[in-house]
Write a protein that holds these residues in place. Structure first.
Motif, PDB file in Angstrom:
ATOM      1  N   THR A  80       0.834  -1.199   0.000  1.00 44.45           N
ATOM      2  CA  THR A  80       0.000   0.000   0.000  1.00 44.45           C
ATOM      3  C   THR A  80       0.867   1.247   0.000  1.00 44.45           C
ATOM      4  O   THR A  80       0.604   2.208  -0.738  1.00 44.45           O
ATOM      5  CB  THR A  80      -0.956   0.001   1.211  1.00 44.45           C
ATOM      6  OG1 THR A  80      -1.761  -1.174   1.145  1.00 44.45           O
ATOM      7  CG2 THR A  80      -1.841   1.229   1.239  1.00 44.45           C
ATOM      8  N   TYR A  81       1.914   1.247   0.811  1.00 41.93           N
ATOM      9  CA  TYR A  81       2.815   2.400   0.886  1.00 41.93           C
ATOM     10  C   TYR A  81       3.473   2.662  -0.476  1.00 41.93           C
ATOM     11  O   TYR A  81       3.513   3.803  -0.943  1.00 41.93           O
ATOM     12  CB  TYR A  81       3.867   2.164   1.966  1.00 41.93           C
ATOM     13  CG  TYR A  81       4.884   3.276   2.063  1.00 41.93           C
ATOM     14  CD1 TYR A  81       4.544   4.506   2.619  1.00 41.93           C
ATOM     15  CD2 TYR A  81       6.183   3.099   1.600  1.00 41.93           C
ATOM     16  CE1 TYR A  81       5.470   5.534   2.707  1.00 41.93           C
ATOM     17  CE2 TYR A  81       7.116   4.117   1.687  1.00 41.93           C
ATOM     18  CZ  TYR A  81       6.753   5.333   2.235  1.00 41.93           C
ATOM     19  OH  TYR A  81       7.674   6.346   2.314  1.00 41.93           O
ATOM     20  N   LEU A  84       0.990   4.185  -2.712  1.00 41.79           N
ATOM     21  CA  LEU A  84       0.749   5.586  -2.332  1.00 41.79           C
ATOM     22  C   LEU A  84       1.856   6.498  -2.840  1.00 41.79           C
ATOM     23  O   LEU A  84       1.581   7.600  -3.331  1.00 41.79           O
ATOM     24  CB  LEU A  84       0.646   5.711  -0.810  1.00 41.79           C
ATOM     25  CG  LEU A  84      -0.700   5.398  -0.198  1.00 41.79           C
ATOM     26  CD1 LEU A  84      -0.589   5.367   1.328  1.00 41.79           C
ATOM     27  CD2 LEU A  84      -1.732   6.415  -0.630  1.00 41.79           C
ATOM     28  N   LEU A 107       4.314  11.787   3.002  1.00 38.41           N
ATOM     29  CA  LEU A 107       4.062  10.343   3.175  1.00 38.41           C
ATOM     30  C   LEU A 107       5.272   9.662   3.810  1.00 38.41           C
ATOM     31  O   LEU A 107       5.124   8.849   4.727  1.00 38.41           O
ATOM     32  CB  LEU A 107       3.739   9.686   1.834  1.00 38.41           C
ATOM     33  CG  LEU A 107       2.321   9.861   1.325  1.00 38.41           C
ATOM     34  CD1 LEU A 107       2.203   9.392  -0.124  1.00 38.41           C
ATOM     35  CD2 LEU A 107       1.343   9.108   2.206  1.00 38.41           C
ATOM     36  N   LEU A 155      -3.064   3.887   6.081  1.00 42.63           N
ATOM     37  CA  LEU A 155      -2.618   4.085   4.701  1.00 42.63           C
ATOM     38  C   LEU A 155      -3.751   3.834   3.711  1.00 42.63           C
ATOM     39  O   LEU A 155      -3.820   4.494   2.666  1.00 42.63           O
ATOM     40  CB  LEU A 155      -1.413   3.199   4.389  1.00 42.63           C
ATOM     41  CG  LEU A 155      -0.115   3.540   5.123  1.00 42.63           C
ATOM     42  CD1 LEU A 155       1.016   2.626   4.651  1.00 42.63           C
ATOM     43  CD2 LEU A 155       0.265   5.004   4.967  1.00 42.63           C
ATOM     44  N   ARG A 159      -5.004   6.468   0.999  1.00 47.29           N
ATOM     45  CA  ARG A 159      -5.180   6.063  -0.413  1.00 47.29           C
ATOM     46  C   ARG A 159      -6.543   6.495  -0.931  1.00 47.29           C
ATOM     47  O   ARG A 159      -6.675   7.014  -2.034  1.00 47.29           O
ATOM     48  CB  ARG A 159      -5.006   4.553  -0.546  1.00 47.29           C
ATOM     49  CG  ARG A 159      -5.035   4.060  -1.996  1.00 47.29           C
ATOM     50  CD  ARG A 159      -4.833   2.565  -2.020  1.00 47.29           C
ATOM     51  NE  ARG A 159      -5.944   1.934  -1.340  1.00 47.29           N
ATOM     52  CZ  ARG A 159      -6.763   1.060  -1.913  1.00 47.29           C
ATOM     53  NH1 ARG A 159      -6.574   0.682  -3.141  1.00 47.29           N
ATOM     54  NH2 ARG A 159      -7.752   0.532  -1.232  1.00 47.29           N
TER      55      ARG A 159
END
Length: 165
Positions: A80-81, A84, A107, A155, A159
């Motif tokens: 996910t990071y 992102l 972020l 996160l 998103r």
């Protein structure tokens, strides 16, 4: 004669040893998420199943099962990071009004701050468990599991917010 009896007893006991399975199925966690009011209810459920599947009890089993589920959440968090960061770069490169680096930098700063928070939180929980010795590894793994899942959910929220732009 005594060494022979001891050897036979040891070999006999070895035949009762059962291979332990500390695997976690990410799909079972994923299936839980849409059917609960609070997604944190899904956190640790597969670890608890793992603990029961492996006879429960010993701190080694608890720690191994918590750690196995924590790895699932960590994989999801890292994926996910990365997504992102890619989305943030695309938004910054577009003509959307964001300053270059503003989204990506914040972020990264957020993730670095979260890692420090997680480590401090889990260190505190381990310090509280230290008088009980063997509990430290399972407490540490459970804390990592819980805090990693929380950050994954955070996160996911970021998103959704970025996708709305």
């Amino acid at each position: 004669m005594r060494p022979t009896i001891a050897l036979l007893a040891w070999l006999g006991g070895a035949s009762f040893a059962v291979a332990q399975d500390f695997t976690i199925d990410p799909h079972l966690i994923d299936r839980c998420l849409p059917v609960v009011d609070n997604q944190m209810q899904c956190v640790g459920q597969q670890a608890y199943d793992c603990i029961h599947r492996n006879g429960g009890g010993p701190n080694m089993v608890l720690g191994a099962c918590y750690e196995a589920e924590a790895e699932v959440w960590d994989d999801w968090l890292n994926s996910t990071y990365k997504g992102l960061i890619a989305t943030a770069r695309d938004l910054e490169a577009s003509d959307s009004g964001w300053d270059p680096g503003s989204l990506v930098d914040t972020l990264r700063e957020m993730q670095i701050a979260w890692i420090a928070y997680r480590d401090a939180t889990c260190a505190q929980e381990m310090a509280l468990a230290k008088p009980f010795g063997s509990r430290v590894s399972s407490v540490s793994a459970l804390c990592r599991l819980r805090e990693t899942a929380r950050q994954y959910f955070e996160l996911q929220r970021v998103r959704r917010d970025l996708a709305a732009n």
